[in-house]
Scaffold this motif. Structure first.
Motif, PDB file in Angstrom:
ATOM      1  N   GLU A  98       0.865  -1.183   0.000  1.00  0.00           N
ATOM      2  CA  GLU A  98       0.000   0.000   0.000  1.00  0.00           C
ATOM      3  C   GLU A  98       0.902   1.233   0.000  1.00  0.00           C
ATOM      4  N   LEU A  99       0.906   1.934  -1.139  1.00  0.00           N
ATOM      5  CA  LEU A  99       1.763   3.102  -1.319  1.00  0.00           C
ATOM      6  C   LEU A  99       0.938   4.374  -1.265  1.00  0.00           C
ATOM      7  N   LEU A 100       1.467   5.387  -0.575  1.00  0.00           N
ATOM      8  CA  LEU A 100       0.785   6.669  -0.429  1.00  0.00           C
ATOM      9  C   LEU A 100       1.583   7.746  -1.148  1.00  0.00           C
ATOM     10  N   GLU A 101       0.868   8.677  -1.779  1.00  0.00           N
ATOM     11  CA  GLU A 101       1.514   9.789  -2.490  1.00  0.00           C
ATOM     12  C   GLU A 101       2.200  10.725  -1.487  1.00  0.00           C
ATOM     13  N   HIS A 102       3.469  11.026  -1.746  1.00  0.00           N
ATOM     14  CA  HIS A 102       4.204  11.966  -0.905  1.00  0.00           C
ATOM     15  C   HIS A 102       4.802  13.106  -1.709  1.00  0.00           C
ATOM     16  N   GLY A 103       4.201  13.402  -2.835  1.00  0.00           N
ATOM     17  CA  GLY A 103       4.534  14.634  -3.528  1.00  0.00           C
ATOM     18  C   GLY A 103       5.519  14.498  -4.670  1.00  0.00           C
ATOM     19  N   GLN A 104       5.735  15.643  -5.316  1.00  0.00           N
ATOM     20  CA  GLN A 104       6.672  15.775  -6.416  1.00  0.00           C
ATOM     21  C   GLN A 104       7.774  16.747  -5.988  1.00  0.00           C
ATOM     22  N   TYR A 105       9.005  16.443  -6.418  1.00  0.00           N
ATOM     23  CA  TYR A 105      10.164  17.218  -5.976  1.00  0.00           C
ATOM     24  C   TYR A 105      10.996  17.612  -7.185  1.00  0.00           C
ATOM     25  N   LEU A 106      11.300  18.880  -7.260  1.00  0.00           N
ATOM     26  CA  LEU A 106      12.133  19.397  -8.332  1.00  0.00           C
ATOM     27  C   LEU A 106      13.582  19.013  -8.042  1.00  0.00           C
ATOM     28  N   VAL A 107      14.226  18.281  -8.984  1.00  0.00           N
ATOM     29  CA  VAL A 107      15.626  17.910  -8.774  1.00  0.00           C
ATOM     30  C   VAL A 107      16.441  19.188  -8.649  1.00  0.00           C
ATOM     31  N   ASN A 108      17.096  19.347  -7.511  1.00  0.00           N
ATOM     32  CA  ASN A 108      17.737  20.606  -7.168  1.00  0.00           C
ATOM     33  C   ASN A 108      19.256  20.524  -7.201  1.00  0.00           C
ATOM     34  N   GLU A 109      19.793  19.395  -6.744  1.00  0.00           N
ATOM     35  CA  GLU A 109      21.244  19.237  -6.687  1.00  0.00           C
ATOM     36  C   GLU A 109      21.590  17.761  -6.782  1.00  0.00           C
ATOM     37  N   VAL A 110      22.646  17.447  -7.536  1.00  0.00           N
ATOM     38  CA  VAL A 110      23.104  16.073  -7.709  1.00  0.00           C
ATOM     39  C   VAL A 110      24.609  16.026  -7.450  1.00  0.00           C
ATOM     40  N   THR A 111      25.041  15.127  -6.590  1.00  0.00           N
ATOM     41  CA  THR A 111      26.474  14.926  -6.350  1.00  0.00           C
ATOM     42  C   THR A 111      26.806  13.460  -6.579  1.00  0.00           C
ATOM     43  N   VAL A 112      27.934  13.211  -7.237  1.00  0.00           N
ATOM     44  CA  VAL A 112      28.342  11.854  -7.580  1.00  0.00           C
ATOM     45  C   VAL A 112      29.615  11.511  -6.809  1.00  0.00           C
ATOM     46  N   ASP A 113      29.615  10.347  -6.167  1.00  0.00           N
ATOM     47  CA  ASP A 113      30.793   9.854  -5.458  1.00  0.00           C
ATOM     48  C   ASP A 113      31.187   8.538  -6.116  1.00  0.00           C
ATOM     49  N   GLU A 114      32.168   8.603  -7.011  1.00  0.00           N
ATOM     50  CA  GLU A 114      32.564   7.403  -7.734  1.00  0.00           C
ATOM     51  C   GLU A 114      33.259   6.401  -6.825  1.00  0.00           C
ATOM     52  N   GLU A 116      32.497   5.766  -3.630  1.00  0.00           N
ATOM     53  CA  GLU A 116      31.433   5.043  -2.928  1.00  0.00           C
ATOM     54  C   GLU A 116      30.457   4.378  -3.884  1.00  0.00           C
ATOM     55  N   GLY A 117      30.472   4.814  -5.138  1.00  0.00           N
ATOM     56  CA  GLY A 117      29.546   4.262  -6.119  1.00  0.00           C
ATOM     57  C   GLY A 117      28.121   4.715  -5.898  1.00  0.00           C
ATOM     58  N   THR A 118      27.954   6.007  -5.530  1.00  0.00           N
ATOM     59  CA  THR A 118      26.615   6.516  -5.233  1.00  0.00           C
ATOM     60  C   THR A 118      26.360   7.845  -5.934  1.00  0.00           C
ATOM     61  N   VAL A 119      25.083   8.128  -6.123  1.00  0.00           N
ATOM     62  CA  VAL A 119      24.611   9.415  -6.610  1.00  0.00           C
ATOM     63  C   VAL A 119      23.637   9.943  -5.569  1.00  0.00           C
ATOM     64  N   ASN A 120      23.914  11.121  -5.024  1.00  0.00           N
ATOM     65  CA  ASN A 120      23.037  11.723  -4.014  1.00  0.00           C
ATOM     66  C   ASN A 120      22.244  12.856  -4.646  1.00  0.00           C
ATOM     67  N   VAL A 121      20.946  12.812  -4.480  1.00  0.00           N
ATOM     68  CA  VAL A 121      20.042  13.764  -5.121  1.00  0.00           C
ATOM     69  C   VAL A 121      19.207  14.463  -4.057  1.00  0.00           C
ATOM     70  N   THR A 122      19.127  15.778  -4.118  1.00  0.00           N
ATOM     71  CA  THR A 122      18.200  16.526  -3.269  1.00  0.00           C
ATOM     72  C   THR A 122      17.093  17.101  -4.143  1.00  0.00           C
ATOM     73  N   GLY A 123      15.884  17.057  -3.628  1.00  0.00           N
ATOM     74  CA  GLY A 123      14.734  17.566  -4.362  1.00  0.00           C
ATOM     75  C   GLY A 123      14.023  18.638  -3.562  1.00  0.00           C
ATOM     76  N   ALA A 124      13.555  19.680  -4.249  1.00  0.00           N
ATOM     77  CA  ALA A 124      12.889  20.813  -3.602  1.00  0.00           C
ATOM     78  C   ALA A 124      11.390  20.769  -3.843  1.00  0.00           C
ATOM     79  N   ASP A 125      10.658  21.352  -2.915  1.00  0.00           N
ATOM     80  CA  ASP A 125       9.219  21.542  -3.069  1.00  0.00           C
ATOM     81  C   ASP A 125       8.943  22.292  -4.367  1.00  0.00           C
ATOM     82  N   LEU A 126       7.858  21.936  -5.067  1.00  0.00           N
ATOM     83  CA  LEU A 126       7.514  22.628  -6.311  1.00  0.00           C
ATOM     84  C   LEU A 126       7.240  24.110  -6.091  1.00  0.00           C
ATOM     85  N   TYR A 127       7.083  24.522  -4.846  1.00  0.00           N
ATOM     86  CA  TYR A 127       6.932  25.944  -4.540  1.00  0.00           C
ATOM     87  C   TYR A 127       8.116  26.736  -5.079  1.00  0.00           C
TER      88      TYR A 127
END
Length: 380
Positions: A98-114, A116-127
């Motif tokens: 059972e999945l609940l809607e928790h909104g839409q987020y504008l991709v704001n910043e992306v950092t790559v750590d090769e 660690e093998g990860t991509v970190n993404v922050t998303g902002a309120d559509l406001y």
């Protein structure tokens, strides 16, 4: 509280699996890809203009797909208008999710750590779309000449944020709600001006609250000034409860016990309405040991004493909400949302009823419990 099935309450209080689905879109409707995540959280804050933000961790390479957006403007994690739609919830004992809607987020910043093998993404309120879209010109033929709009009527309703519109309000109105108030005053719209303070002023004078809801619509809704008479949830300690830890915080910085609202003529600056509201009972009594802590509010939208008094009362109710705050951690419950009224119950602290003013919700089991701030005026 978000709408849930009859199974939800029993599943939340027993051992269960967290399920999260993250999908990337370009703009409002062009689906790009389902995004795999290894960690993440959503942070809600009722006191912020943009009330939600997210952070997710994505494997750099997953199933042969490289999740580093590089210089590709159409990559699912690029920051060229990409949005992350997040749904999270539980897997019930019968195996259904059972999945609940928790909104839409504008991709704001992306950092790559090769390493660690990860991509970190922050998303902002559509406001953020409206905050960043400053006023460019006033070209509508029905408006008076000069650099201001005359808003004689404002609808308490919904507005889409994806409309290509440089006017004061990103329009696209619907008639889901039609609660009209007369607010006659010019609204300054010089080129390069931020439109959000103007909307804040309108909401204070209405009074109303403004936020982006889970489906991405900007909402002008009734102002929240205190807990509801009936809570939507009971967060309690014990083997059948979800409460993990509980603490209290109190501070003077965000609390005031007197409000003075003044309406002015925007052309002459002359005062045309005055109103006030003060706490005269309880521990925040202005004549008690707490002292007289005032807030002054001035607006061209207040044209009568009745309007000024109503605005002062609303602002006072908001200003005393933060007199007592419970900081708690509990098993994650994605059904809870900002401004829900809940009861927090434990043997040592008794029962405290308040509004949820902030939520930190983990999106994976490794994220641990969720953190909540529950706040309310100190009892009389």
């Amino acid at each position: 509280m978000r709408r849930v099935s009859a199974q939800w309450a029993s599943t939340i209080t027993t051992t269960h699996t967290i399920v999260t689905d993250v999908v990337s879109y370009l703009g409002e409707s062009e689906r790009l890809a389902t995004v795999p995540i290894t960690a993440g959280q959503i942070v809600y804050d009722a006191t912020a203009r943009g009330q939600r933000r997210c952070q997710i961790t994505v494997p750099l390479i997953d199933g042969g797909t490289r999740w580093d957006p590089g210089s590709d403007p159409r990559h699912p994690l690029a920051s060229y208008g990409q949005r992350l739609r997040i749904r999270t919830g539980v897997r019930h004992p019968d195996g259904t999710a059972e999945l609940l809607e928790h909104g839409q987020y504008l991709v704001n910043e992306v950092t790559v750590d090769e390493t660690e093998g990860t991509v970190n993404v922050t998303g902002a309120d559509l406001y953020a779309l409206m905050e960043q879209c400053r006023i460019t010109e006033n070209t509508l033929s029905f408006l008076p000449t000069g650099d201001s709009y005359l808003l004689s009527t404002l609808r308490l309703t919904y507005a889409r944020l994806n409309v290509d519109d440089t006017r004061i309000l990103n329009a696209g109105w619907t008639d889901e709600v039609d609660d009209r108030r007369t607010l006659s005053a010019p609204v300054e719209t010089p080129e390069g001006a931020d439109r959000t303070p103007i909307l804040d002023s309108l909401c204070a004078a209405w009074p109303a609250q403004m936020y982006v809801r889970d489906d991405g619509l900007l909402v002008f809704d009734q102002a929240i000034t205190g807990p509801a008479a009936t809570p939507v949830a009971r967060i309690q300690a014990g083997t059948t409860g979800t409460l993990v830890t509980r603490g209290r915080r109190a501070a003077r910085q965000r609390v005031y016990n007197a409000v003075y609202a003044t309406g002015i003529n925007p052309d002459t600056g002359a005062v045309r309405a005055r109103g006030s509201a003060v706490k005269t009972t309880g521990p925040l009594n202005v004549r008690g040991p707490y002292g007289w802590v005032s807030r002054w509010y001035t607006s061209p939208f207040l044209t009568t004493t009745a309007q000024a008094n109503a605005t002062a009362r609303t602002l006072l109710a908001r200003g005393t909400l933060y007199a007592r705050t419970e900081e708690i951690t509990a098993a994650p419950d994605p059904a809870l949302q900002l401004n829900d009224t809940v009861d927090v119950v434990s043997p040592g602290g008794g029962t405290f009823r308040g509004l949820i003013s902030s939520i930190t919700l983990p999106l994976t089991a490794a994220g641990g419990p969720m953190a909540l701030s529950v706040t309310n005026d100190t009892p009389e």
